[in-house]
Design a protein around this motif. Sequence first.
Motif, PDB file in Angstrom:
ATOM      1  N   LEU A 274       5.866  32.331  75.553  1.00  0.00           N
ATOM      2  CA  LEU A 274       6.605  31.118  75.212  1.00  0.00           C
ATOM      3  C   LEU A 274       6.289  29.950  76.147  1.00  0.00           C
ATOM      4  N   GLY A 275       5.665  30.252  77.297  1.00  0.00           N
ATOM      5  CA  GLY A 275       5.346  29.193  78.244  1.00  0.00           C
ATOM      6  C   GLY A 275       6.560  28.614  78.945  1.00  0.00           C
ATOM      7  N   VAL A 276       7.570  29.456  79.164  1.00  0.00           N
ATOM      8  CA  VAL A 276       8.786  29.023  79.868  1.00  0.00           C
ATOM      9  C   VAL A 276       9.089  30.034  80.972  1.00  0.00           C
ATOM     10  N   SER A 277      10.018  29.688  81.846  1.00  0.00           N
ATOM     11  CA  SER A 277      10.349  30.562  82.960  1.00  0.00           C
ATOM     12  C   SER A 277      11.137  31.779  82.493  1.00  0.00           C
ATOM     13  N   GLU A 278      11.120  32.827  83.323  1.00  0.00           N
ATOM     14  CA  GLU A 278      11.895  34.020  83.013  1.00  0.00           C
ATOM     15  C   GLU A 278      13.394  33.720  83.028  1.00  0.00           C
ATOM     16  N   VAL A 279      13.807  32.777  83.848  1.00  0.00           N
ATOM     17  CA  VAL A 279      15.217  32.368  83.877  1.00  0.00           C
ATOM     18  C   VAL A 279      15.630  31.809  82.521  1.00  0.00           C
ATOM     19  N   THR A 280      14.760  30.972  81.936  1.00  0.00           N
ATOM     20  CA  THR A 280      15.039  30.398  80.616  1.00  0.00           C
ATOM     21  C   THR A 280      15.100  31.490  79.555  1.00  0.00           C
ATOM     22  N   VAL A 281      14.149  32.430  79.635  1.00  0.00           N
ATOM     23  CA  VAL A 281      14.132  33.531  78.672  1.00  0.00           C
ATOM     24  C   VAL A 281      15.416  34.347  78.767  1.00  0.00           C
ATOM     25  N   ARG A 282      15.845  34.652  79.990  1.00  0.00           N
ATOM     26  CA  ARG A 282      17.065  35.446  80.159  1.00  0.00           C
ATOM     27  C   ARG A 282      18.295  34.709  79.627  1.00  0.00           C
ATOM     28  N   SER A 283      18.299  33.402  79.790  1.00  0.00           N
ATOM     29  CA  SER A 283      19.407  32.605  79.256  1.00  0.00           C
ATOM     30  C   SER A 283      19.437  32.675  77.732  1.00  0.00           C
ATOM     31  N   ASP A 284      18.258  32.561  77.127  1.00  0.00           N
ATOM     32  CA  ASP A 284      18.178  32.669  75.670  1.00  0.00           C
ATOM     33  C   ASP A 284      18.579  34.062  75.197  1.00  0.00           C
ATOM     34  N   LEU A 285      18.137  35.076  75.937  1.00  0.00           N
ATOM     35  CA  LEU A 285      18.438  36.452  75.549  1.00  0.00           C
ATOM     36  C   LEU A 285      19.937  36.730  75.598  1.00  0.00           C
ATOM     37  N   LYS A 286      20.624  36.144  76.547  1.00  0.00           N
ATOM     38  CA  LYS A 286      22.082  36.341  76.637  1.00  0.00           C
ATOM     39  C   LYS A 286      22.763  35.859  75.359  1.00  0.00           C
ATOM     40  N   VAL A 287      22.305  34.711  74.852  1.00  0.00           N
ATOM     41  CA  VAL A 287      22.873  34.174  73.621  1.00  0.00           C
ATOM     42  C   VAL A 287      22.578  35.108  72.450  1.00  0.00           C
ATOM     43  N   LEU A 288      21.339  35.605  72.375  1.00  0.00           N
ATOM     44  CA  LEU A 288      20.943  36.491  71.279  1.00  0.00           C
ATOM     45  C   LEU A 288      21.653  37.838  71.367  1.00  0.00           C
ATOM     46  N   VAL A 289      21.852  38.335  72.599  1.00  0.00           N
ATOM     47  CA  VAL A 289      22.582  39.586  72.790  1.00  0.00           C
ATOM     48  C   VAL A 289      24.034  39.422  72.351  1.00  0.00           C
ATOM     49  N   ASP A 290      24.655  38.322  72.747  1.00  0.00           N
ATOM     50  CA  ASP A 290      26.057  38.067  72.383  1.00  0.00           C
ATOM     51  C   ASP A 290      26.225  37.963  70.867  1.00  0.00           C
ATOM     52  N   ALA A 291      25.162  37.499  70.189  1.00  0.00           N
ATOM     53  CA  ALA A 291      25.208  37.368  68.730  1.00  0.00           C
ATOM     54  C   ALA A 291      24.847  38.673  68.027  1.00  0.00           C
ATOM     55  N   GLY A 292      24.479  39.685  68.821  1.00  0.00           N
ATOM     56  CA  GLY A 292      24.136  40.979  68.238  1.00  0.00           C
ATOM     57  C   GLY A 292      22.753  41.052  67.633  1.00  0.00           C
ATOM     58  N   GLN A 293      21.893  40.065  67.922  1.00  0.00           N
ATOM     59  CA  GLN A 293      20.569  40.028  67.298  1.00  0.00           C
ATOM     60  C   GLN A 293      19.514  40.808  68.065  1.00  0.00           C
ATOM     61  N   VAL A 294      19.718  41.000  69.377  1.00  0.00           N
ATOM     62  CA  VAL A 294      18.825  41.815  70.191  1.00  0.00           C
ATOM     63  C   VAL A 294      19.666  42.595  71.192  1.00  0.00           C
ATOM     64  N   ARG A 295      19.030  43.542  71.881  1.00  0.00           N
ATOM     65  CA  ARG A 295      19.714  44.213  72.978  1.00  0.00           C
ATOM     66  C   ARG A 295      18.769  44.301  74.171  1.00  0.00           C
ATOM     67  N   ARG A 296      19.354  44.260  75.367  1.00  0.00           N
ATOM     68  CA  ARG A 296      18.578  44.306  76.595  1.00  0.00           C
ATOM     69  C   ARG A 296      18.417  45.741  77.068  1.00  0.00           C
ATOM     70  N   THR A 297      17.227  46.052  77.566  1.00  0.00           N
ATOM     71  CA  THR A 297      16.995  47.273  78.317  1.00  0.00           C
ATOM     72  C   THR A 297      16.503  46.839  79.690  1.00  0.00           C
ATOM     73  N   ARG A 298      16.172  47.758  80.558  1.00  0.00           N
ATOM     74  CA  ARG A 298      15.743  47.385  81.906  1.00  0.00           C
ATOM     75  C   ARG A 298      14.438  46.590  81.861  1.00  0.00           C
ATOM     76  N   GLY A 299      14.542  45.280  82.074  1.00  0.00           N
ATOM     77  CA  GLY A 299      13.358  44.432  82.126  1.00  0.00           C
ATOM     78  C   GLY A 299      12.764  44.065  80.787  1.00  0.00           C
ATOM     79  N   SER A 300      13.389  44.523  79.691  1.00  0.00           N
ATOM     80  CA  SER A 300      12.810  44.292  78.359  1.00  0.00           C
ATOM     81  C   SER A 300      13.908  43.892  77.374  1.00  0.00           C
ATOM     82  N   VAL A 301      13.472  43.595  76.169  1.00  0.00           N
ATOM     83  CA  VAL A 301      14.381  43.283  75.079  1.00  0.00           C
ATOM     84  C   VAL A 301      13.875  43.979  73.829  1.00  0.00           C
ATOM     85  N   ARG A 302      14.794  44.435  73.010  1.00  0.00           N
ATOM     86  CA  ARG A 302      14.416  45.092  71.760  1.00  0.00           C
ATOM     87  C   ARG A 302      15.461  44.781  70.699  1.00  0.00           C
TER      88      ARG A 302
END
Length: 252
Positions: A28-56
Amino acid sequence: MVEARRSEILSLVQQHGELPVTELSKLLGVSEVTVRSDLKVLVDAGQVRRTRGSVRLPLDIRRESPIEETRLEHSAAKRRIGRAAAALVRDGETVFLDVGSTTTEVARALSPTLQGVTVVTNGLNIALELERLSGVRVIVTGGTLRPLQHSLISPYALDILRRIHADRLILGCNGVHAEHGVTNANHEEAEIKRLMVEQAREVVVVADHSKLGQISRAHIAPTRRVTTLVTDRGGTQPSAALRDAVLDLILA
């Protein structure tokens, strides 16, 4: 911009099944901090889930049902969709006919007057349905059997498909979404479906109303690749965005 990036994250996870955060950051060409922020929103919406260091994608706790059971769900709608999609097949065509309960209805509805048609399928039950048609030659891909769906997957199935170019593909799925495209619940079957899309001139998606607007685990194709969407008039109707995304829509 933020919404577009989150949509891209979801699309990438659908395609790969699981991705490290570091890899998403690079893609995506963005920082890992930005990615983690986006992932939190997607996790809260139930669209993805976090594993250790990854997303699925989220776990689907529903068991996979035999095709004999799924064909009973929205059965009347699937029969209408099958008849409408079967009417698109013309004499002399080569057709990929995908696995699934709705594509089985397509096989049952193919006209006995068809001549010079070649159907290539990875569905054993579909091949048996087509035995009655004297004007249709049936090619079965081969591969490893998935018993519940009577479908054939890799190894070997991809080898056959790479050698064939089809006039049209009649494609089953578990979800059709304007933004996230056509998706499927099983990654191994999705691999076969993706290659069929690549090897076909036209793509006809058959999906009853319960699949519209849904996103499943494995990405198959972007919606812009869909030549025709065949669905039913009952229940949820295609959104304006989905209508605009496909080239043609048939309501059965």
